[in-house]
Design an enzyme around this catalytic site. Structure first.
Site, PDB file in Angstrom:
ATOM      1  N   ARG A 196      41.035  75.219  86.418  1.00  0.00           N
ATOM      2  CA  ARG A 196      39.836  75.060  85.587  1.00  0.00           C
ATOM      3  C   ARG A 196      39.392  73.595  85.523  1.00  0.00           C
ATOM      4  O   ARG A 196      40.223  72.699  85.449  1.00  0.00           O
ATOM      5  CB  ARG A 196      40.134  75.556  84.158  1.00  0.00           C
ATOM      6  CG  ARG A 196      39.843  77.012  83.981  1.00  0.00           C
ATOM      7  CD  ARG A 196      40.357  77.606  82.707  1.00  0.00           C
ATOM      8  NE  ARG A 196      40.110  76.871  81.479  1.00  0.00           N
ATOM      9  CZ  ARG A 196      40.448  77.326  80.280  1.00  0.00           C
ATOM     10  NH1 ARG A 196      41.035  78.514  80.154  1.00  0.00           N
ATOM     11  NH2 ARG A 196      40.225  76.622  79.195  1.00  0.00           N
ATOM     12  N   LYS A 255      47.492  82.320  74.716  1.00  0.00           N
ATOM     13  CA  LYS A 255      46.614  83.307  74.060  1.00  0.00           C
ATOM     14  C   LYS A 255      46.095  84.332  75.072  1.00  0.00           C
ATOM     15  O   LYS A 255      46.187  85.531  74.851  1.00  0.00           O
ATOM     16  CB  LYS A 255      45.416  82.611  73.380  1.00  0.00           C
ATOM     17  CG  LYS A 255      45.808  81.640  72.283  1.00  0.00           C
ATOM     18  CD  LYS A 255      44.597  81.060  71.595  1.00  0.00           C
ATOM     19  CE  LYS A 255      43.699  80.213  72.491  1.00  0.00           C
ATOM     20  NZ  LYS A 255      44.349  79.007  73.056  1.00  0.00           N
ATOM     21  N   ARG A 291      40.761  68.458  74.034  1.00  0.00           N
ATOM     22  CA  ARG A 291      40.796  69.835  73.503  1.00  0.00           C
ATOM     23  C   ARG A 291      41.854  69.969  72.412  1.00  0.00           C
ATOM     24  O   ARG A 291      41.657  70.672  71.421  1.00  0.00           O
ATOM     25  CB  ARG A 291      41.070  70.827  74.641  1.00  0.00           C
ATOM     26  CG  ARG A 291      39.834  71.075  75.504  1.00  0.00           C
ATOM     27  CD  ARG A 291      40.155  71.687  76.851  1.00  0.00           C
ATOM     28  NE  ARG A 291      40.861  72.932  76.786  1.00  0.00           N
ATOM     29  CZ  ARG A 291      41.584  73.432  77.787  1.00  0.00           C
ATOM     30  NH1 ARG A 291      41.684  72.771  78.928  1.00  0.00           N
ATOM     31  NH2 ARG A 291      42.190  74.575  77.645  1.00  0.00           N
ATOM     32  N   ARG A 318      36.687  79.601  65.967  1.00  0.00           N
ATOM     33  CA  ARG A 318      37.338  78.368  66.358  1.00  0.00           C
ATOM     34  C   ARG A 318      37.060  77.233  65.379  1.00  0.00           C
ATOM     35  O   ARG A 318      37.446  76.097  65.604  1.00  0.00           O
ATOM     36  CB  ARG A 318      36.816  77.971  67.735  1.00  0.00           C
ATOM     37  CG  ARG A 318      37.907  77.580  68.683  1.00  0.00           C
ATOM     38  CD  ARG A 318      37.237  77.376  70.015  1.00  0.00           C
ATOM     39  NE  ARG A 318      38.123  76.834  70.969  1.00  0.00           N
ATOM     40  CZ  ARG A 318      38.720  77.552  71.905  1.00  0.00           C
ATOM     41  NH1 ARG A 318      38.568  78.844  71.981  1.00  0.00           N
ATOM     42  NH2 ARG A 318      39.493  76.944  72.776  1.00  0.00           N
ATOM     43  N   ARG A 360      48.557  75.631  85.391  1.00  0.00           N
ATOM     44  CA  ARG A 360      47.831  76.921  85.348  1.00  0.00           C
ATOM     45  C   ARG A 360      46.907  77.081  86.566  1.00  0.00           C
ATOM     46  O   ARG A 360      46.216  76.148  86.973  1.00  0.00           O
ATOM     47  CB  ARG A 360      46.991  77.007  84.082  1.00  0.00           C
ATOM     48  CG  ARG A 360      46.046  78.209  84.119  1.00  0.00           C
ATOM     49  CD  ARG A 360      45.444  78.562  82.819  1.00  0.00           C
ATOM     50  NE  ARG A 360      44.805  77.434  82.161  1.00  0.00           N
ATOM     51  CZ  ARG A 360      44.414  77.460  80.897  1.00  0.00           C
ATOM     52  NH1 ARG A 360      44.612  78.541  80.182  1.00  0.00           N
ATOM     53  NH2 ARG A 360      43.843  76.414  80.366  1.00  0.00           N
TER      54      ARG A 360
HETATM   55  P1  AP5 Z   1      47.123  80.865  78.884  1.00  0.00           P
HETATM   56  O1  AP5 Z   1      47.530  82.244  78.479  1.00  0.00           O
HETATM   57  O2  AP5 Z   1      46.057  80.723  79.896  1.00  0.00           O
HETATM   58  O3  AP5 Z   1      46.842  79.963  77.578  1.00  0.00           O
HETATM   59  P2  AP5 Z   1      45.652  79.969  76.539  1.00  0.00           P
HETATM   60  O4  AP5 Z   1      46.233  79.801  75.177  1.00  0.00           O
HETATM   61  O5  AP5 Z   1      44.758  81.155  76.771  1.00  0.00           O
HETATM   62  O6  AP5 Z   1      44.975  78.620  76.943  1.00  0.00           O
HETATM   63  P3  AP5 Z   1      43.467  78.185  77.137  1.00  0.00           P
HETATM   64  O7  AP5 Z   1      43.511  76.819  77.750  1.00  0.00           O
HETATM   65  O8  AP5 Z   1      42.686  79.236  77.904  1.00  0.00           O
HETATM   66  O9  AP5 Z   1      42.973  78.115  75.686  1.00  0.00           O
HETATM   67  P4  AP5 Z   1      41.749  77.408  75.183  1.00  0.00           P
HETATM   68  O10 AP5 Z   1      41.672  77.944  73.793  1.00  0.00           O
HETATM   69  O11 AP5 Z   1      41.753  75.941  75.313  1.00  0.00           O
HETATM   70  O12 AP5 Z   1      40.591  77.891  76.194  1.00  0.00           O
HETATM   71  P5  AP5 Z   1      39.356  78.888  76.076  1.00  0.00           P
HETATM   72  O13 AP5 Z   1      39.138  79.490  77.381  1.00  0.00           O
HETATM   73  O14 AP5 Z   1      39.446  79.745  74.859  1.00  0.00           O
HETATM   74  O15 AP5 Z   1      48.461  80.129  79.388  1.00  0.00           O
HETATM   75  C1  AP5 Z   1      48.411  78.802  79.922  1.00  0.00           C
HETATM   76  C2  AP5 Z   1      49.379  78.671  81.111  1.00  0.00           C
HETATM   77  O16 AP5 Z   1      50.722  78.857  80.623  1.00  0.00           O
HETATM   78  C3  AP5 Z   1      49.192  79.752  82.204  1.00  0.00           C
HETATM   79  O17 AP5 Z   1      49.388  79.165  83.464  1.00  0.00           O
HETATM   80  C4  AP5 Z   1      50.282  80.790  81.923  1.00  0.00           C
HETATM   81  O18 AP5 Z   1      50.711  81.429  83.100  1.00  0.00           O
HETATM   82  C5  AP5 Z   1      51.379  79.935  81.300  1.00  0.00           C
HETATM   83  N1  AP5 Z   1      52.150  80.647  80.283  1.00  0.00           N
HETATM   84  C6  AP5 Z   1      51.690  81.518  79.339  1.00  0.00           C
HETATM   85  N2  AP5 Z   1      52.703  81.970  78.563  1.00  0.00           N
HETATM   86  C7  AP5 Z   1      53.833  81.360  79.028  1.00  0.00           C
HETATM   87  C8  AP5 Z   1      55.210  81.425  78.639  1.00  0.00           C
HETATM   88  N3  AP5 Z   1      55.631  82.190  77.632  1.00  0.00           N
HETATM   89  N4  AP5 Z   1      56.101  80.663  79.335  1.00  0.00           N
HETATM   90  C9  AP5 Z   1      55.678  79.876  80.374  1.00  0.00           C
HETATM   91  N5  AP5 Z   1      54.386  79.797  80.791  1.00  0.00           N
HETATM   92  C10 AP5 Z   1      53.483  80.522  80.117  1.00  0.00           C
HETATM   93  O19 AP5 Z   1      38.161  77.844  75.737  1.00  0.00           O
HETATM   94  C11 AP5 Z   1      37.731  76.914  76.706  1.00  0.00           C
HETATM   95  C12 AP5 Z   1      36.531  76.150  76.166  1.00  0.00           C
HETATM   96  O20 AP5 Z   1      35.447  77.077  75.906  1.00  0.00           O
HETATM   97  C13 AP5 Z   1      36.731  75.413  74.835  1.00  0.00           C
HETATM   98  O21 AP5 Z   1      37.315  74.143  75.018  1.00  0.00           O
HETATM   99  C14 AP5 Z   1      35.288  75.350  74.310  1.00  0.00           C
HETATM  100  O22 AP5 Z   1      34.563  74.338  74.960  1.00  0.00           O
HETATM  101  C15 AP5 Z   1      34.703  76.689  74.752  1.00  0.00           C
HETATM  102  N6  AP5 Z   1      34.865  77.713  73.725  1.00  0.00           N
HETATM  103  C16 AP5 Z   1      35.592  78.856  73.794  1.00  0.00           C
HETATM  104  N7  AP5 Z   1      35.518  79.555  72.655  1.00  0.00           N
HETATM  105  C17 AP5 Z   1      34.719  78.838  71.818  1.00  0.00           C
HETATM  106  C18 AP5 Z   1      34.282  79.016  70.469  1.00  0.00           C
HETATM  107  N8  AP5 Z   1      34.660  80.072  69.747  1.00  0.00           N
HETATM  108  N9  AP5 Z   1      33.475  78.078  69.933  1.00  0.00           N
HETATM  109  C19 AP5 Z   1      33.060  77.013  70.640  1.00  0.00           C
HETATM  110  N10 AP5 Z   1      33.452  76.760  71.903  1.00  0.00           N
HETATM  111  C20 AP5 Z   1      34.287  77.668  72.493  1.00  0.00           C
END
Ligand code: AP5
Length: 220
Positions: free
Chosen positions: A161, A13, A172, A88, A127
């Site tokens: 992270r 994402k 998660r 979410r 990552r």
């Molecule tokens: P990356 O692009 O970083 O993936 P992502 O989908 O953004 O993954 P996240 O782990 O950041 O998502 P998340 O939803 O768990 O975390 P968030 O920060 O929102 O890609 C991942 C890896 O793969 C990278 O190394 C990249 O280089 C590689 N990659 C990408 N594309 C690729 C491809 N095509 N081929 C190969 N490799 C590839 O949330 C974190 C925490 O915050 C949550 O758990 C929660 O506690 C809190 N939080 C956030 N938003 C809310 C909300 N709305 N409500 C409540 N709590 C929330």
């Protein structure tokens, strides 16, 4: 355009949001990034969010919705935005709809990134993020930095992270299936969901996403 990006942790994402936001000339709003900025600035919100994030749980709706609303009301988001990680759960989706309705606008499309669970685990384990803002994303195998531990773009230190441990990732994923996936059905009833595969080279996925969003816009 007002776009919501959905997908499991590690779906890509953040990686795609940066590219799509640039191509579509709209800001990328990531609630995860906003929480991490609060954590590094040691704000009260950051302290609260960290305890939930480290356990792999969602941060409570009340603070999350207020933070997202505040960001969406900034001048740069007037013409549209790309939401990454928000909403979410169904309560957050309802709150977003209510917020937009009061301004006479709505979500235009929900882009759902599909990726198998075993790929998610590999992506998250490898990552690495840059400590500087904006935080550039690398992967030790799929997109390694030229010099280990150093950001190619700004020279910042790369780190892993705290919530990327195997145990927290499992939690998660469970939270994603039970709390976040239902928003896909919520938006399906509004005819807004476009699903694409998030497997393959990053640029190809961006192209796939842009074409899917164009088709969705043409059909509305
Ligand atoms: P990356 O692009 O970083 O993936 P992502 O989908 O953004 O993954 P996240 O782990 O950041 O998502 P998340 O939803 O768990 O975390 P968030 O920060 O929102 O890609 C991942 C890896 O793969 C990278 O190394 C990249 O280089 C590689 N990659 C990408 N594309 C690729 C491809 N095509 N081929 C190969 N490799 C590839 O949330 C974190 C925490 O915050 C949550 O758990 C929660 O506690 C809190 N939080 C956030 N938003 C809310 C909300 N709305 N409500 C409540 N709590 C929330």
């Amino acid at each position: 355009m007002r776009i919501v990006l959905v997908g499991p942790p590690g779906a890509g994402k953040g990686t795609q949001a940066v590219r799509l936001a640039e191509k579509l000339a709209i800001p990328h709003i990531s609630t995860g990034d906003l929480f991490r900025a609060n954590i590094s600035q040691q704000t009260e919100l950051g302290k609260l969010a960290k305890s939930y994030m480290d356990a792999g749980n969602l941060v409570p709706d009340e603070v999350t919705i207020a933070m997202a609303k505040d960001r969406m009301e900034q001048p740069d988001a007037e013409g549209g935005f790309l939401l990454d990680g928000f909403p979410r759960n169904v309560s957050q989706a309802e709150a977003l709809d209510e917020l937009l309705v009061t301004e006479g606008i709505k979500v235009d499309a929900v882009l759902d990134l599909e990726v198998p669970e075993e790929e998610v685990v590999k992506r998250i384990a490898g990552r690495r993020l840059c400590r500087n803002e904006p935080s550039h994303v690398f992967h030790v195998t799929y997109s390694p930095p030229k010099k280990e531990g150093v950001c190619d773009i700004c020279g910042g230190e790369l780190y892993q992270r705290d919530d990327d441990s195997e145990e927290t990732v499992r939690k998660r994923l469970e939270v994603y299936h039970t709390q976040t996936e239902p928003i896909i059905d919520y938006y399906k009833t509004q005819g807004l969901v476009v699903t694409i595969s998030s497997l393959g080279p990053v640029d190809e996925i961006t192209q796939r996403a842009l074409e899917a969003l164009k088709r969705e816009k043409a059909e509305q």
